[in-house]
Design an enzyme around this catalytic site. Structure first.
Site, PDB file in Angstrom:
ATOM      1  N   ARG A 478      55.466  64.642  23.899  1.00  0.00           N
ATOM      2  CA  ARG A 478      54.654  63.447  23.664  1.00  0.00           C
ATOM      3  C   ARG A 478      54.283  63.391  22.189  1.00  0.00           C
ATOM      4  NH1 ARG A 478      49.223  62.790  27.162  1.00  0.00           N
ATOM      5  NH2 ARG A 478      48.661  64.556  25.837  1.00  0.00           N
ATOM      6  N   HIS A 506      49.398  71.254  24.420  1.00  0.00           N
ATOM      7  CA  HIS A 506      48.889  70.702  25.682  1.00  0.00           C
ATOM      8  C   HIS A 506      49.831  71.093  26.805  1.00  0.00           C
ATOM      9  CE1 HIS A 506      46.222  68.069  27.916  1.00  0.00           C
ATOM     10  NE2 HIS A 506      47.264  67.510  28.492  1.00  0.00           N
ATOM     11  N   TYR A 611      37.548  34.897  49.092  1.00  0.00           N
ATOM     12  CA  TYR A 611      38.822  34.266  48.749  1.00  0.00           C
ATOM     13  C   TYR A 611      39.888  34.564  49.791  1.00  0.00           C
ATOM     14  CZ  TYR A 611      37.206  33.283  43.979  1.00  0.00           C
ATOM     15  OH  TYR A 611      36.534  32.804  42.883  1.00  0.00           O
ATOM     16  N   CYS A 659      35.787  40.321  44.232  1.00  0.00           N
ATOM     17  CA  CYS A 659      35.872  39.306  43.181  1.00  0.00           C
ATOM     18  C   CYS A 659      35.668  39.954  41.811  1.00  0.00           C
ATOM     19  CB  CYS A 659      34.813  38.233  43.404  1.00  0.00           C
ATOM     20  SG  CYS A 659      34.829  37.529  45.066  1.00  0.00           S
ATOM     21  N   MET A 660      35.761  39.150  40.758  1.00  0.00           N
ATOM     22  CA  MET A 660      35.562  39.663  39.407  1.00  0.00           C
ATOM     23  C   MET A 660      34.160  40.225  39.225  1.00  0.00           C
ATOM     24  SD  MET A 660      35.896  37.735  35.705  1.00  0.00           S
ATOM     25  CE  MET A 660      37.671  37.590  35.796  1.00  0.00           C
ATOM     26  N   ASP A 661      33.149  39.585  39.819  1.00  0.00           N
ATOM     27  CA  ASP A 661      31.763  39.953  39.566  1.00  0.00           C
ATOM     28  C   ASP A 661      30.990  40.343  40.815  1.00  0.00           C
ATOM     29  OD1 ASP A 661      32.153  38.954  36.846  1.00  0.00           O
ATOM     30  OD2 ASP A 661      32.084  36.971  37.781  1.00  0.00           O
TER      31      ASP A 661
END
Length: 738
Positions: A478, A506, A611, A659-661
Site C-alpha cells: 500500500r 503495517h 417511504y 430516513c436521512m434525519d
C-alpha cells in the site's frame, strides 16, 4: 456477566449502612432502653463496615467480560483512597490538636500505628484498613485461587476475632494473652486492614466472580434472591444470638468482629446483587460523605446546642440527637453529591442526537493495552477519522493527560486541527501530504511519513527541515518502500534535511489466527527486522520502531518495539465481535449514540409507515419517531435486518425505512414512551445493550465503519467533563469507595 450489570441496590444499602454508623456513634436508643441500644449499636450496626469492604472488593475485582480475572488498576485505587484518607486526616487534624491527641508524649511508633491502623480519629481507621486489605488481596490474587485466598483471609480473621469479641477466651490463656498483648502493641487492636478487612474484600471479589450466575438463571436471579434471602435471615438471627451471649458473658474486648457477620454480610450482598438495578451514583457519593463527615457534625451539633442552651432537648434526648445529626449530615452529603455529580439532562444541551464519550473507559482501555505490551513499549494513539468518530480533540487531550505522548492521523488537515485545538505531543501524519502543504508540517511541528524513497527526495528538495518516520512495505503493498530495496531504504535516512525519528510498517493479516495468515505476519515481522538491521549496519539511526496496530497488540503482544499504534481497540472495540485473538483484554466501549424521541403516535392495523410503505402494521401499533437517520451514520439497511434501539431499557425494533434525519420504531410493548425520551442506538440502557459490533454484523460491515460514520451533526458529549464544576475535582475521591 457481572461486568456488564448495574447494582443500584448496593448504592442504596450503603447509604442506609452509613446511617447505622451514625447510630453507632450517637446511641439513639440509650435514653429509653440500653439493652435495645446495644442490639442496635453493638450488633446490627456492625454489619455496615464489612458490607463496605464487600462492596469495594466486588467492584474493584470485577472479572472481565469473558469471566476471566481482570487486572484492576490498583495504583489508581490506592491513590484515590489514599487521597480520601489524607483529606480525612486534614479535616480532623484541628480536632485532634484541640483534644491533645498529638501531645508531647506521642512516640514515633505510636504515630505510625495511628496512621497505618488507627486512622487518628475513631472512624477513619476504615480507610487505612481498606488500603491495606485491598493491597493484600490484590497481591494474593496474583498467585492464588479465590478459595485459597478465602481460607488465608479467614485464618487472619480468626486471629482478629480472639483479639476482639472473643478476647475473653484468649485472656484466660497465658500464652495467648501475651501474644495479643504484643499484637496490640503493634496494631492497637485487631480491627484493621490485616485481620478484619481482607476476608470481606476477598468475599466481595469472590461474589463478583459468581455474580454472572444469577444473570444466567431462567428467572433472572429469583432463585438466588430466595436462597440468599433465607441465608441472610438465618445468619442475622445467629448474629443477634452470638452478640447477645458474648455481651452477657463479658467476653468482648471490642464488639466489632463476630463469626455470624461473615455469612450475614455475604448473603445480604448476594441478595442485593442477584438482580441488576439502575446505578445510583449520587447515593454512592452520599454514603461516603456521610461516613466521612458525621463526626464533625456530631461536634457541631453538640457545640451549637451548648451555645443555644438546648443541650437537654437536643443532646440529652439520644434519639433527637441522632435525628438532628443524621438530618444535617445528609443535607451536607446531598449538597456535596450535587456538586460532584450534576444531574444530566434527558438530552444533553437540547440536542436531537448526540454521541456520549466515556473518557474513564478510554483511560481504562489505554491502561489495558499498555499493560499487555512489553515493559517500555509506549502507545501511539491513532486518532484519525475524528478518533474513529469519538472526537479527536477531546480524546487526544484526555490521552495526553494519561501519559500518551504520540498520536497518529491520516492526513495533514487532521493534524493541524489537533494543533489548533492545543493538543500537545508528537503527531504523525500517516499518509501523503501534498507539496503545497509541506510548509504546514514545519509550522505546526508535525511529523510526516516518508512513504517511499522518491517521496524522501521530494521532501529533501522542498528546502525545509522535516521530522519524519520512514515506512517500510513488508507485504501490505500500500505505502512504504519495498523491504527488499536495500539501497533505497538506506538513502531515505541520509537526507540532510530529514530528521528521521521513527521507522514503521503495517501488518496485513494481524487480525487472523489462521496458521497461513500467522505465517505471513511472521514473515512481515522478519522483513521489518531485517530492514531495521540494515539501517543500523549502515551506521544510521532508525528512531522509534512501531509495527503493531490494535490486532497486532492482541495477537503479537510479545513484539519488543518502542511504540504500538492502537486504533479501534483503544475505543473498546474490535473490527468484528466474532474475531478471536490470542490476548483477551477487558476493553470497554467508549462511545454511546443516542437521540430524542420526537413523536409517539398510534398506527392502526393495515396502515403503513415510512417511504415505500415498507412496513404495514399487522395489528394496532404504537410508533415512536426518533430524531436520527442515515445522515447521522445509521446504516439505511438496518431496518430490514433486525435493527432496534433501546428505550426505557427495552428493545424497540426499527420499522419502516430509515430516513436521512429520522427513523421509526415499534414501542407497543414499552409503556409510557413520551416525546423527549432518550433512545439508545449504540450503548447500554438498563440490562440491555446494543453494540457497534452488533450493528456492523447486521449490516455486513466492520465496527470501524460504523463508528467512523457517526457524522458531525451528532454533538459530542464527553461524559466525565459534562457539567464539571470547580468543586467536582476536589470531591472526586468520594467515588473511590464504590
Amino acid at each position: 456477566m457481572a461486568a456488564d450489570r448495574s447494582f443500584g441496590r448496593v448504592d442504596l444499602v450503603k447509604l442506609v449502612a452509613a446511617l447505622f454508623v451514625i447510630a453507632n456513634h450517637t446511641g439513639p436508643l440509650t435514653s429509653w432502653n440500653k439493652e435495645a441500644d446495644f442490639v442496635l449499636t453493638g450488633i446490627l450496626s456492625h454489619l455496615t463496615v464489612p458490607f463496605f469492604f464487600l462492596a469495594s472488593g466486588f467492584f474493584f475485582f470485577r472479572p472481565a467480560k469473558d469471566g476471566t480475572r481482570n487486572k484492576p488498576p490498583v495504583k489508581r485505587f490506592l491513590w484515590r483512597v489514599g487521597g480520601l484518607y489524607a483529606l480525612g486526616l486534614l479535616l480532623y487534624l484541628p480536632v485532634n490538636l484541640y483534644t491533645g491527641h498529638f501531645g508531647p508524649g506521642l512516640t514515633v511508633g505510636a504515630l505510625l500505628r495511628d496512621l497505618f491502623f488507627g486512622g487518628t480519629f475513631y472512624h477513619l481507621w476504615y480507610l487505612p484498613a481498606l488500603l491495606l486489605g485491598t493491597a493484600t488481596i490484590y497481591a494474593l490474587r496474583l498467585r492464588l485461587r479465590d478459595r485459597t485466598i478465602l481460607i488465608l483471609a479467614g485464618a487472619l480473621y480468626a486471629v482478629g476475632l480472639f483479639g476482639d469479641s472473643y478476647y475473653g477466651l484468649s485472656a484466660k490463656s497465658g500464652a495467648l494473652s501475651g501474644f495479643y498483648a504484643q499484637l496490640f502493641d503493634v496494631f492497637g487492636q485487631t480491627r484493621n486492614g490485616l485481620f478484619f478487612a481482607p476476608l470481606f474484600i476477598a468475599l466481595g471479589a469472590y461474589a463478583g466472580s459468581q455474580a454472572g450466575d444469577a444473570g444466567r438463571e431462567g428467572d433472572g436471579g429469583g432463585r438466588s434472591a430466595r436462597r440468599y434471602g433465607g441465608l441472610f435471615a438465618a445468619s442475622l438471627a445467629l448474629l443477634l444470638l452470638e452478640g447477645t451471649v458474648l455481651h452477657r458473658l463479658g467476653l468482648p474486648l471490642h464488639e466489632d468482629m463476630y463469626i455470624a457477620l461473615i455469612p450475614a454480610d455475604y448473603a445480604l450482598f448476594r441478595l442485593l446483587t442477584a438482580r441488576s438495578s439502575r446505578s445510583r451514583r449520587r447515593l454512592r457519593y452520599m454514603s461516603t460523605a456521610t461516613y466521612l463527615l458525621h463526626p464533625l457534625v456530631i461536634i457541631l451539633v453538640r457545640g451549637a446546642a451548648e451555645l443555644a442552651g438546648v443541650q437537654t432537648i437536643v443532646v440529652g434526648n439520644s434519639f433527637v440527637f441522632f435525628a438532628v445529626v443524621t438530618a444535617l449530615t445528609l443535607l451536607i452529603a446531598a449538597a456535596l453529591a450535587i456538586l460532584a455529580l450534576p444531574k444530566a439532562s434527558r438530552k444533553p444541551g437540547g440536542q436531537r442526537a448526540w454521541v456520549e464519550i466515556d473518557l474513564a473507559r478510554l483511560d481504562h482501555n489505554a491502561r489495558a493495552l499498555r499493560e499487555a505490551l512489553p515493559e517500555g513499549t509506549g502507545l501511539m494513539a491513532v486518532v484519525k477519522a475524528n478518533a474513529y468518530g469519538h472526537g479527536a480533540v477531546g480524546v487526544a487531550k484526555r490521552l495526553y493527560r494519561g501519559g500518551v505522548r504520540h498520536f497518529a492521523v491520516a492526513e495533514i488537515g487532521e493534524a493541524v486541527e489537533l494543533r489548533k485545538a492545543g493538543v500537545k505531543g508528537d503527531i504523525l501524519v500517516l499518509g501523503y501530504t501534498p507539496t503545497e502543504r509541506l510548509a504546514e508540517l514545519i509550522r505546526w511541528k508535525l511529523t510526516q511519513t516518508v512513504i517511499h524513497a522518491d517521496d524522501a527526495r521530494r521532501l529533501q528538495a522542498h528546502g525545509g527541515r522535516f521530522k519524519v518516520h520512514v515506512k517500510i512495505d513488508t507485504g501490505m503493498n500500500r505505502l512504504g518502500e519495498q523491504s527488499g530495496n536495500d539501497d533505497e531504504i538506506r538513502s531515505m535516512y541520509r537526507h540532510s534535511r530529514l530528521e528521521v525519528t521513527g521507522t514503521y510498517s503495517h501488518l496485513a493479516e494481524a487480525d487472523s489466527l489462521d496458521p497461513a495468515d500467522i505465517a505471513f505476519s511472521r514473515q512481515q515481522i522478519d522483513r521489518f527486522r531485517r530492514a531495521v538491521a540494515l539501517v543500523w549496519s549502515a551506521g544510521l539511526d532508525p528512531g522509534r520502531l512501531h509495527l503493531q496496530s490494535s490486532y497486532g497488540i492482541l495477537n503479537f503482544p510479545d513484539l519488543e518495539m518502542d511504540l504500538a499504534r492502537p486504533g479501534i481497540a483503544l475505543y473498546g472495540l474490535l473490527s468484528s465481535e466474532s474475531d478471536a485473538t490470542r490476548t483477551r483484554l477487558d476493553l470497554r466501549p467508549v462511545l454511546a449514540l443516542k437521540a430524542s424521541v420526537s413523536r409517539v403516535h398510534p398506527v392502526k392495523a393495515g396502515e403503513s409507515v415510512g417511504y415505500g410503505r415498507s412496513f404495514t402494521a399487522a395489528s394496532d401499533t404504537m410508533i415512536a419517531t426518533v430524531a436520527i437517520g442515515y445522515a447521522d451514520g445509521i446504516p439505511r439497511e438496518l431496518s430490514e435486518r433486525g435493527g432496534s434501539v433501546l428505550i426505557h431499557g427495552r428493545r424497540a425494533p426499527i420499522v419502516g425505512r430509515i430516513c436521512m434525519d429520522q427513523l421509526t420504531v415499534d414501542v407497543s410493548g414499552i409503556p409510557d414512551v413520551r416525546q423527549g425520551d432518550a433512545a439508545t442506538i449504540i450503548g447500554e440502557d438498563g440490562d440491555e445493550r446494543i453494540t457497534a459490533g452488533e450493528m456492523a454484523a447486521r449490516t455486513g460491515t466492520i465496527t470501524n465503519e460504523i463508528v467512523c460514520a457517526m457524522g458531525m451533526r451528532a454533538a459530542k458529549r464527553f461524559v466525565p467533563e459534562a457539567g464539571r464544576r470547580p468543586a467536582r475535582k476536589a470531591l472526586a475521591g468520594l467515588h473511590a469507595l464504590r
